[in-house]
Design an enzyme around this catalytic site. Structure first.
Site, PDB file in Angstrom:
ATOM      1  N   GLU A  12      12.913  27.487 -51.740  1.00 36.14           N
ATOM      2  CA  GLU A  12      14.270  27.938 -51.393  1.00 36.14           C
ATOM      3  C   GLU A  12      14.292  28.801 -50.125  1.00 36.14           C
ATOM      4  O   GLU A  12      15.260  29.515 -49.857  1.00 36.14           O
ATOM      5  CB  GLU A  12      14.871  28.708 -52.565  1.00 36.14           C
ATOM      6  CG  GLU A  12      15.084  27.850 -53.801  1.00 36.14           C
ATOM      7  CD  GLU A  12      15.413  28.666 -55.031  1.00 36.14           C
ATOM      8  OE1 GLU A  12      16.557  29.098 -55.154  1.00 36.14           O
ATOM      9  OE2 GLU A  12      14.512  28.876 -55.863  1.00 36.14           O
TER      10      GLU A  12
ATOM     11  N   ASN B  61      20.932  33.953 -62.275  1.00 37.07           N
ATOM     12  CA  ASN B  61      20.444  34.045 -60.902  1.00 37.07           C
ATOM     13  C   ASN B  61      20.472  35.515 -60.514  1.00 37.07           C
ATOM     14  O   ASN B  61      21.545  36.098 -60.350  1.00 37.07           O
ATOM     15  CB  ASN B  61      21.388  33.208 -60.014  1.00 37.07           C
ATOM     16  CG  ASN B  61      20.928  33.088 -58.594  1.00 37.07           C
ATOM     17  OD1 ASN B  61      20.239  33.958 -58.073  1.00 37.07           O
ATOM     18  ND2 ASN B  61      21.319  32.009 -57.951  1.00 37.07           N
TER      19      ASN B  61
ATOM     20  N   TYR C 229      24.831  22.945 -51.043  1.00 34.41           N
ATOM     21  CA  TYR C 229      24.647  23.485 -49.699  1.00 34.41           C
ATOM     22  C   TYR C 229      25.142  22.614 -48.543  1.00 34.41           C
ATOM     23  O   TYR C 229      25.307  23.114 -47.443  1.00 34.41           O
ATOM     24  CB  TYR C 229      23.170  23.816 -49.480  1.00 34.41           C
ATOM     25  CG  TYR C 229      22.640  24.800 -50.497  1.00 34.41           C
ATOM     26  CD1 TYR C 229      23.131  26.101 -50.556  1.00 34.41           C
ATOM     27  CD2 TYR C 229      21.663  24.431 -51.421  1.00 34.41           C
ATOM     28  CE1 TYR C 229      22.667  27.007 -51.488  1.00 34.41           C
ATOM     29  CE2 TYR C 229      21.179  25.329 -52.360  1.00 34.41           C
ATOM     30  CZ  TYR C 229      21.691  26.613 -52.391  1.00 34.41           C
ATOM     31  OH  TYR C 229      21.226  27.509 -53.322  1.00 34.41           O
TER      32      TYR C 229
ATOM     33  N   SER D 112      18.159  26.477 -57.170  1.00 35.95           N
ATOM     34  CA  SER D 112      18.884  25.605 -56.236  1.00 35.95           C
ATOM     35  C   SER D 112      18.932  24.142 -56.672  1.00 35.95           C
ATOM     36  O   SER D 112      19.151  23.253 -55.859  1.00 35.95           O
ATOM     37  CB  SER D 112      18.293  25.703 -54.818  1.00 35.95           C
ATOM     38  OG  SER D 112      18.506  26.976 -54.291  1.00 35.95           O
TER      39      SER D 112
ATOM     40  N   GLU E 235      22.023  29.151 -66.909  1.00 43.43           N
ATOM     41  CA  GLU E 235      20.927  29.970 -66.376  1.00 43.43           C
ATOM     42  C   GLU E 235      21.469  31.183 -65.641  1.00 43.43           C
ATOM     43  O   GLU E 235      22.672  31.311 -65.427  1.00 43.43           O
ATOM     44  CB  GLU E 235      20.044  29.140 -65.440  1.00 43.43           C
ATOM     45  CG  GLU E 235      20.771  28.523 -64.277  1.00 43.43           C
ATOM     46  CD  GLU E 235      19.885  27.552 -63.498  1.00 43.43           C
ATOM     47  OE1 GLU E 235      19.459  27.926 -62.399  1.00 43.43           O
ATOM     48  OE2 GLU E 235      19.631  26.437 -63.983  1.00 43.43           O
TER      49      GLU E 235
ATOM     50  N   ASP F  93      25.478  31.024 -64.625  1.00 32.33           N
ATOM     51  CA  ASP F  93      26.146  29.723 -64.620  1.00 32.33           C
ATOM     52  C   ASP F  93      26.378  29.255 -66.049  1.00 32.33           C
ATOM     53  O   ASP F  93      25.492  29.387 -66.907  1.00 32.33           O
ATOM     54  CB  ASP F  93      25.292  28.685 -63.884  1.00 32.33           C
ATOM     55  CG  ASP F  93      25.052  29.063 -62.431  1.00 32.33           C
ATOM     56  OD1 ASP F  93      25.900  29.778 -61.858  1.00 32.33           O
ATOM     57  OD2 ASP F  93      24.020  28.662 -61.866  1.00 32.33           O
TER      58      ASP F  93
ATOM     59  N   GLY G 233      22.869  33.706 -53.576  1.00 32.27           N
ATOM     60  CA  GLY G 233      23.026  33.457 -52.146  1.00 32.27           C
ATOM     61  C   GLY G 233      24.104  34.365 -51.572  1.00 32.27           C
ATOM     62  O   GLY G 233      25.092  34.671 -52.240  1.00 32.27           O
TER      63      GLY G 233
ATOM     64  N   ARG H 171      24.280  36.576 -61.015  1.00 38.32           N
ATOM     65  CA  ARG H 171      25.258  35.537 -61.314  1.00 38.32           C
ATOM     66  C   ARG H 171      24.768  34.701 -62.486  1.00 38.32           C
ATOM     67  O   ARG H 171      23.570  34.425 -62.593  1.00 38.32           O
ATOM     68  CB  ARG H 171      25.399  34.635 -60.088  1.00 38.32           C
ATOM     69  CG  ARG H 171      26.794  34.249 -59.713  1.00 38.32           C
ATOM     70  CD  ARG H 171      26.795  33.294 -58.533  1.00 38.32           C
ATOM     71  NE  ARG H 171      26.137  32.050 -58.898  1.00 38.32           N
ATOM     72  CZ  ARG H 171      25.354  31.342 -58.079  1.00 38.32           C
ATOM     73  NH1 ARG H 171      25.112  31.775 -56.857  1.00 38.32           N
ATOM     74  NH2 ARG H 171      24.811  30.230 -58.486  1.00 38.32           N
TER      75      ARG H 171
END
Length: 306
Positions: free
Chosen positions: A15, A273, A217, A151, A271, A258, A277, A256
């Protein structure tokens, strides 16, 4: 002179590219705010020298292995330099999707079942037909992803049994453990946390069968909705699940989570994070903007939480 701040970005994980973008955006923001900040890529700078060069605080913008797995947190703890984000233990736990799901399940939080972990050595030694038989108990479609990678790299939705072997091999490129679980169709949401405050949820719509690397992305057909469109009861339910999930794995400061809202209108945690980003197009700053925090405000707030 103000305190010397290092922004760590780049690194050697898959990443790296996203980390460089995030880190440079954070660095530029700090510099514009008049903060004495310097960007550092661990690939070209010995981290044990951070103390020697007088850095007083670290903004971590490293993604994946080496950034979100407790490694850098351990080094900074040893050097006794404060840093942004979760500590060593929370980072080491949450990089591991299987372990995180296991903890969430123990806390009575909703996670996708069935799922199981497949190790590369076991896969090489085992009879592939045995593994195939185990997977078929889930019924297709299924989802395969590296256990400790982000990612959506190495992740695949499997609709046909013929694709199974190649998908497993591809996933093992990124991690020696892969998570295999039942594919859940539904609406995907991501929810930011900032110092125990739950940010407005974002609903994600993407053109592919799942939210993959390209959709995250590069594709301009991916759409983000904030407000998310959830009614106030469903949003309250989601925020409650997120807060419990965050606290169950002892995360701190910012991050964060999800989730997916399945076809039965039930939320399922996917999951976590711990270092989202932070480019100008990233989701975390988008949610923060909805509560009146500009990108500059957000960067300063995260830095001051340490």
């Amino acid at each position: 002179m103000s305190k010397k701040i290092a922004v760590l970005f780049g690194g050697n994980s898959p990443e790296r590219e996203i980390s460089l973008k995030s880190g440079k955006t954070i660095l530029n923001s700090l510099i514009k705010l008049g903060i004495n900040a310097i960007g550092i890529d661990p690939i070209s700078f010995p981290l044990l020298y951070l103390k020697k060069y007088g850095f007083k605080k670290i903004f971590i913008s490293l993604h994946g292995k080496g950034g979100e797995d407790g490694t850098i947190q351990g080094i900074l703890d040893y050097l006794n330099i404060p840093y942004t984000g979760s500590n060593l233990l929370a980072s080491a736990i949450t990089i591991n999707k299987f372990l995180t799901k296991t903890i969430w399940h123990e806390y009575g939080l909703p996670v996708i079942y069935p799922h199981f972990l497949l190790n590369k050595k076991d896969f090489v030694k085992s009879n592939f037909l045995k593994i195939e038989k185990k997977i078929l108990k889930f019924k297709l479609p299924i989802f395969i992803k590296p256990n400790c990678s982000g990612s959506s790299l190495g992740s695949t939705k499997i609709d046909h049994l013929d694709d199974l072997f190649n998908a497993i091999e591809k996933s093992f490129i990124y991690n020696d453990d892969i998570l295999i679980e039942k594919y859940i169709k539904g609406e995907e949401y991501t929810v930011g946390i900032l110092n125990e405050k739950i940010l407005p949820p974002i609903r994600i719509e993407y053109p592919n069968s799942f939210y993959n690397y390209q959709a995250k992305y590069y594709l301009n057909t991916t759409q983000y909705f904030c407000p998310s469109g959830l009614n106030k009861y469903k949003e309250r339910e989601l925020k409650n699940i997120i807060l419990h999930a965050w606290n169950a794995v002892k995360c701190q400061n910012w991050g964060r989570i999800d989730v997916i809202l399945d076809e039965n209108k039930k939320f399922q945690l996917l999951e976590i994070n711990t270092i989202p980003g932070m480019t100008s197009h990233s989701l975390y700053p988008m949610a923060a903007k909805k509560i009146g925090l500009s990108f500059h405000d957000l960067v300063i707030k995260i830095l001051n939480l340490t």
